[in-house]
Write an enzyme that holds these catalytic residues in place. Sequence first.
Site, mmCIF file in Angstrom:
data_model
loop_
_atom_site.group_PDB
_atom_site.id
_atom_site.type_symbol
_atom_site.label_atom_id
_atom_site.label_comp_id
_atom_site.label_asym_id
_atom_site.label_seq_id
_atom_site.Cartn_x
_atom_site.Cartn_y
_atom_site.Cartn_z
ATOM 1 N N HIS A 230 -2.442 -9.746 12.151
ATOM 2 C CA HIS A 230 -2.097 -8.341 11.660
ATOM 3 C C HIS A 230 -1.804 -7.351 12.930
ATOM 4 C CE1 HIS A 230 -1.438 -4.687 9.817
ATOM 5 N NE2 HIS A 230 -2.251 -4.163 10.290
ATOM 6 N N CYS B 116 -3.524 -3.488 4.550
ATOM 7 C CA CYS B 116 -2.681 -4.488 5.002
ATOM 8 C C CYS B 116 -2.906 -5.882 4.726
ATOM 9 C CB CYS B 116 -2.368 -4.055 6.499
ATOM 10 S SG CYS B 116 -2.093 -2.612 7.018
ATOM 11 N N GLU C 77 1.016 -1.202 0.174
ATOM 12 C CA GLU C 77 -0.158 -0.028 -0.153
ATOM 13 C C GLU C 77 0.707 1.242 -0.061
ATOM 14 O OE1 GLU C 77 -2.243 0.976 3.844
ATOM 15 O OE2 GLU C 77 -1.647 -1.196 4.126
HETATM 16 N N1 CAA Z 1 1.425 3.551 30.649
HETATM 17 C C1 CAA Z 1 0.724 2.331 30.251
HETATM 18 N N2 CAA Z 1 -0.124 2.430 29.303
HETATM 19 C C2 CAA Z 1 -0.607 3.718 28.778
HETATM 20 C C3 CAA Z 1 -0.058 4.823 29.287
HETATM 21 C C4 CAA Z 1 1.098 4.793 30.272
HETATM 22 N N3 CAA Z 1 1.597 5.865 30.707
HETATM 23 N N4 CAA Z 1 -0.704 5.760 28.844
HETATM 24 C C5 CAA Z 1 -1.801 5.284 27.850
HETATM 25 N N5 CAA Z 1 -1.547 3.883 28.244
HETATM 26 C C6 CAA Z 1 -2.549 2.858 27.273
HETATM 27 C C7 CAA Z 1 -4.037 3.364 27.217
HETATM 28 O O1 CAA Z 1 -4.625 2.844 28.294
HETATM 29 C C8 CAA Z 1 -4.312 2.432 26.063
HETATM 30 O O2 CAA Z 1 -4.656 1.137 26.248
HETATM 31 P P1 CAA Z 1 -5.790 0.411 25.858
HETATM 32 O O3 CAA Z 1 -5.879 0.394 24.369
HETATM 33 O O4 CAA Z 1 -5.651 -0.931 26.499
HETATM 34 O O5 CAA Z 1 -6.920 1.120 26.367
HETATM 35 C C9 CAA Z 1 -3.098 2.490 25.162
HETATM 36 O O6 CAA Z 1 -2.023 2.985 26.178
HETATM 37 C C10 CAA Z 1 -2.999 3.469 24.119
HETATM 38 O O7 CAA Z 1 -3.620 4.896 24.411
HETATM 39 P P2 CAA Z 1 -4.768 5.614 23.573
HETATM 40 O O8 CAA Z 1 -5.579 4.723 23.191
HETATM 41 O O9 CAA Z 1 -4.826 6.807 24.572
HETATM 42 O O10 CAA Z 1 -3.835 6.076 22.302
HETATM 43 P P3 CAA Z 1 -3.858 7.000 21.227
HETATM 44 O O11 CAA Z 1 -5.428 7.501 20.964
HETATM 45 O O12 CAA Z 1 -2.963 8.141 21.388
HETATM 46 O O13 CAA Z 1 -3.456 6.321 19.936
HETATM 47 C C11 CAA Z 1 -3.985 4.490 18.447
HETATM 48 C C12 CAA Z 1 -3.726 4.826 19.684
HETATM 49 C C13 CAA Z 1 -5.453 5.237 18.121
HETATM 50 C C14 CAA Z 1 -3.975 3.033 18.096
HETATM 51 C C15 CAA Z 1 -3.098 5.443 17.543
HETATM 52 O O14 CAA Z 1 -1.678 4.926 17.816
HETATM 53 C C16 CAA Z 1 -3.202 5.292 16.089
HETATM 54 O O15 CAA Z 1 -4.178 6.073 15.533
HETATM 55 N N6 CAA Z 1 -2.396 4.510 15.303
HETATM 56 C C17 CAA Z 1 -2.704 4.273 13.757
HETATM 57 C C18 CAA Z 1 -4.037 3.262 13.653
HETATM 58 C C19 CAA Z 1 -3.700 1.933 13.982
HETATM 59 O O16 CAA Z 1 -2.758 1.458 14.042
HETATM 60 N N7 CAA Z 1 -4.904 1.494 13.990
HETATM 61 C C20 CAA Z 1 -5.143 -0.022 14.411
HETATM 62 C C21 CAA Z 1 -6.228 -0.784 13.563
HETATM 63 S S1 CAA Z 1 -6.451 -0.370 11.917
HETATM 64 C C22 CAA Z 1 -5.030 -1.337 11.271
HETATM 65 O O17 CAA Z 1 -4.791 -2.299 11.811
HETATM 66 C C23 CAA Z 1 -4.733 -1.233 9.751
HETATM 67 C C24 CAA Z 1 -3.340 -0.680 9.994
HETATM 68 O O18 CAA Z 1 -2.365 -1.253 9.980
HETATM 69 C C25 CAA Z 1 -3.214 0.842 10.246
#
Ligand code: CAA
Length: 389
Positions: free
Chosen positions: A235, A113, A81
């Site tokens: 994945h 993916c 991709e």
């Molecule tokens: N210590 C330990 N854990 C902590 C922490 C700390 N200090 N602070 C936060 N966390 C934990 C949170 O509790 C959360 O855990 P849970 O998921 O178990 O609730 C985790 O860390 C992540 O925190 P947030 O949800 O607040 O993180 P975020 O919103 O900033 O980002 C994300 C997370 C949305 C996945 C972001 O990384 C993102 O947008 N990534 C790109 C998209 C992606 O990867 N999506 C996955 C599905 S899509 C897919 O699979 C296709 C692909 O390849 C893209």
Amino acid sequence: GDFTIGIHDLSFATTQFVLTHATLAAYNGTPVGKYHAGIGQRSMSVPAADEDVVTMAAAAVAPIVSRHGSDLIRTIVFATETSIDQARAAGIPVHSLLGLPSATRIVELKQACYGATAALQFAIGLVRRDRSQQVLVIASDVSKYDLDTPGEATQGAAAVAMLVSADPALVRIEDPSGVFTADIMDFWRPNYRATALVDGKESVSAYLQAVEGAWKDYAEQGGRRLDEFSAFCYHQPFTKMAYKAHRHLLQYCGSNIDEGEITRVIGQTTAYNTVIGNSYTASMYLGLAALLDNADDLSHQAIGFLSYGSGSVAEFFAGTVVPGYRSHLRRAAHHEVIVRRQEIDYAKYRELHEQSLPVDGGDYRVPRETTGPYRLAALSGHKRIYEPR
Ligand code: CAA
């Protein structure tokens, strides 16, 4: 069914550079525990100026061609991709760098993916038609999000090459597959953008919905029971996602949620992804590489695969590990491509992130950075020119 076709060899490559999440966290003020424990990532591969999906793919393919030759390979399917051209398949310059025979068909496939799993299934179909042929499946991607966005910590890059054949040495792929599609904009990259757009929370729930849908279809097609599998390769956009997905599947099936058991069936699939980052099409197959390279003997055991591609398409299928597979692994080489990466500081990462190749069609020498086997040497007349390093 005929379960005598599958993955005969598997090799991966990644980039010249690596950025640790500790470095990213120190820059943006995020508690590093959010990266290490929260999403399960330690570092991410960052391509050098003269690396792209073609150079990584060629580096992944070279050891396969040197072990098996190329006489039986008549098809190359390149899943990505991170396309470098809207028309021409990225497999063609790889074929050229490796000096493969002209009697080859080559095509590029795309569905986020998920693409490499489609490639694997198409390869199996071709081998079923003519068992003397081998198909080279390549998955190569660079995951790139905008700076200072939540997605930034889930970047990475890698290429996996797999040789698909009859009587494979590593993993036999079984029927049936469970498949699932939903029209959803959880993650996408319009043709005019270099970085992906994503609705983070939506993408996680779309993934979980797809796990359910693919498993439901797999069960209806008469697949194995959940408790028959010794491990699950999901994945891994970030490694914690595999745990979330498996927990969700157990819940959906009404099974016990035993965290120790979840770690037992997932833990060994995350070793490479946690230090490489998201490699999109390659990610699930890096999970398989980590499992085969690092687990105790898995001979005869069933592995579950859940391939997810945003947008979205998912597939659940099973593979069984071939006795004697351990003597065909590339454990030392895989370890080497990870440890040979050069750690970069935040400033160098940012410079690479902001760099883009000129689009004026003039002559441009690409800075010499990679110490990998192949490089993007130049642009000329809107053409990419590759060479062995
Ligand atoms: N210590 C330990 N854990 C902590 C922490 C700390 N200090 N602070 C936060 N966390 C934990 C949170 O509790 C959360 O855990 P849970 O998921 O178990 O609730 C985790 O860390 C992540 O925190 P947030 O949800 O607040 O993180 P975020 O919103 O900033 O980002 C994300 C997370 C949305 C996945 C972001 O990384 C993102 O947008 N990534 C790109 C998209 C992606 O990867 N999506 C996955 C599905 S899509 C897919 O699979 C296709 C692909 O390849 C893209």
